[in-house]
Write an enzyme that holds these catalytic residues in place. Sequence first.
Site, PDB file in Angstrom:
ATOM      1  N   TYR A  96       0.815  -1.218   0.000  1.00 22.43           N
ATOM      2  CA  TYR A  96       0.000   0.000   0.000  1.00 22.43           C
ATOM      3  C   TYR A  96       0.848   1.268   0.000  1.00 22.43           C
ATOM      4  O   TYR A  96       0.387   2.331  -0.398  1.00 22.43           O
ATOM      5  CB  TYR A  96      -0.935   0.029   1.215  1.00 22.43           C
ATOM      6  CG  TYR A  96      -2.044  -0.997   1.182  1.00 22.43           C
ATOM      7  CD1 TYR A  96      -2.333  -1.734   0.030  1.00 22.43           C
ATOM      8  CD2 TYR A  96      -2.813  -1.240   2.303  1.00 22.43           C
ATOM      9  CE1 TYR A  96      -3.348  -2.663   0.012  1.00 22.43           C
ATOM     10  CE2 TYR A  96      -3.841  -2.175   2.289  1.00 22.43           C
ATOM     11  CZ  TYR A  96      -4.100  -2.886   1.146  1.00 22.43           C
ATOM     12  OH  TYR A  96      -5.113  -3.813   1.118  1.00 22.43           O
ATOM     13  N   LYS A 144       3.443 -15.441   2.745  1.00 21.94           N
ATOM     14  CA  LYS A 144       3.397 -16.178   1.476  1.00 21.94           C
ATOM     15  C   LYS A 144       4.836 -16.427   1.030  1.00 21.94           C
ATOM     16  O   LYS A 144       5.248 -16.102  -0.085  1.00 21.94           O
ATOM     17  CB  LYS A 144       2.608 -15.372   0.435  1.00 21.94           C
ATOM     18  CG  LYS A 144       2.310 -16.135  -0.863  1.00 21.94           C
ATOM     19  CD  LYS A 144       1.388 -17.322  -0.664  1.00 21.94           C
ATOM     20  CE  LYS A 144       1.043 -17.941  -2.019  1.00 21.94           C
ATOM     21  NZ  LYS A 144       0.333 -19.230  -1.877  1.00 21.94           N
ATOM     22  N   ASP A 175      -3.076 -18.121   1.792  1.00 24.20           N
ATOM     23  CA  ASP A 175      -4.219 -18.763   1.164  1.00 24.20           C
ATOM     24  C   ASP A 175      -4.805 -19.852   2.059  1.00 24.20           C
ATOM     25  O   ASP A 175      -6.019 -19.986   2.191  1.00 24.20           O
ATOM     26  CB  ASP A 175      -3.848 -19.319  -0.222  1.00 24.20           C
ATOM     27  CG  ASP A 175      -2.493 -20.000  -0.260  1.00 24.20           C
ATOM     28  OD1 ASP A 175      -1.747 -19.941   0.733  1.00 24.20           O
ATOM     29  OD2 ASP A 175      -2.175 -20.607  -1.301  1.00 24.20           O
ATOM     30  N   ASP A 184      -5.509  -6.832   5.771  1.00 23.15           N
ATOM     31  CA  ASP A 184      -6.715  -6.159   5.292  1.00 23.15           C
ATOM     32  C   ASP A 184      -7.759  -7.197   4.880  1.00 23.15           C
ATOM     33  O   ASP A 184      -8.936  -7.132   5.264  1.00 23.15           O
ATOM     34  CB  ASP A 184      -6.343  -5.264   4.108  1.00 23.15           C
ATOM     35  CG  ASP A 184      -7.428  -4.258   3.753  1.00 23.15           C
ATOM     36  OD1 ASP A 184      -8.507  -4.287   4.360  1.00 23.15           O
ATOM     37  OD2 ASP A 184      -7.178  -3.438   2.851  1.00 23.15           O
ATOM     38  N   ASP A 228     -11.213  -8.681   7.325  1.00 19.78           N
ATOM     39  CA  ASP A 228     -12.575  -8.532   6.821  1.00 19.78           C
ATOM     40  C   ASP A 228     -13.261  -9.894   6.715  1.00 19.78           C
ATOM     41  O   ASP A 228     -14.457 -10.022   7.008  1.00 19.78           O
ATOM     42  CB  ASP A 228     -12.571  -7.838   5.460  1.00 19.78           C
ATOM     43  CG  ASP A 228     -12.544  -6.318   5.586  1.00 19.78           C
ATOM     44  OD1 ASP A 228     -12.234  -5.836   6.691  1.00 19.78           O
ATOM     45  OD2 ASP A 228     -12.822  -5.628   4.598  1.00 19.78           O
TER      46      ASP A 228
END
Length: 355
Positions: free
Chosen positions: A140, A190, A222, A246, A250
């Site tokens: 980001y 990851k 994942d 993020d 959620d």
Amino acid sequence: MSKNVLLLPGDGIGPEIMAQAVRVLDALKKDGLKIETETALIGGCAVDATGKPLPDETLKLALASDAVLLAAVGGPQYDNLPREQRPERGLLGIRKAMNVFANLRPASVYAELADASTLKPEVVAGLDIMIIRELVGDIYFGEPRGIEVRNGERVGFNTMIYSESEIRRIAHVAFRTAQKRNKKLCSVDKMNVLESTQLWRDVVIEVSKEYPDVQLSHMLVDNAAMQLIRNPKQFDVMVTGNIFGDILSDAASMLTGSIGMLASASLDENNKGLYEPIHGSAPDIAGKNLANPLAMILSVAMMLRYSLGEVAAADRIEAAVKKVLAQGYRTGDIYTEGKIRVGTKEMGDAVLAAL
């Protein structure tokens, strides 16, 4: 001595839910809580008034305050603005300027809301997870970034980057948090395909040697997303980078029945914080007295607990929310048959009565 809190209602449902949070603060002030508040602009409303999503005056007030309480930013009417003028840039900007690198996102299921989740009640009943998300680094904020023409076609690019020191400081927050809970920490990365997250894993393992009482595990992102849905109660504290955090937080919010129930705290190294519900501005229901204000009200409780040292007041708010749910009050997002359906203000009324 009074503490100074900056209120940033923002856009969409933001002003409606902030109004209920202010009512709760006002009730606590009558009982002796020493807090002074000031209100400023951020997001789309700031763009409308000043042309900037994070006006200089707002940033000045935020840096001078003891804590910042933010509701929500954004709306479809701003989607075609230049990227630097979009409301979300205000949110990213204030996080970066305040250096609130540690984002604490609890996902816990109230017994009264186990039926509100889309998962089976037995899968989520008693769930209590803390997701710790690094908030001011990663893709980001990484440079270079942009859209440019290469070989006759447009190419978009971003940079996923973490420094050792950024990883180390969020890892310490995660381990200390785990020590206060059930001494279990799962680090999500990851590393099998991303070098930046190989470094993440390496540094987290190094930091773990300072916390021998905490059981550390690792999981690829994942798999973590799948495991959150399959068996969420296997987790206690999770720590991960900005973009993975993020997404995972959620996803975890829906385990609880509604994204409208979850508060968050974003802290700097001195526990000064930015507090906000994790949901967005929900422009489709703005101004209709439909929004759930409980995540905003619970953000007040987190602010009192983590930045202002008012633990008793935080406990009172959390107990009031639990009582209201036990009494059967529900906004539309958590409503089930046989409960009492109420609007934003009426839910605020119920919390105040319970206080």
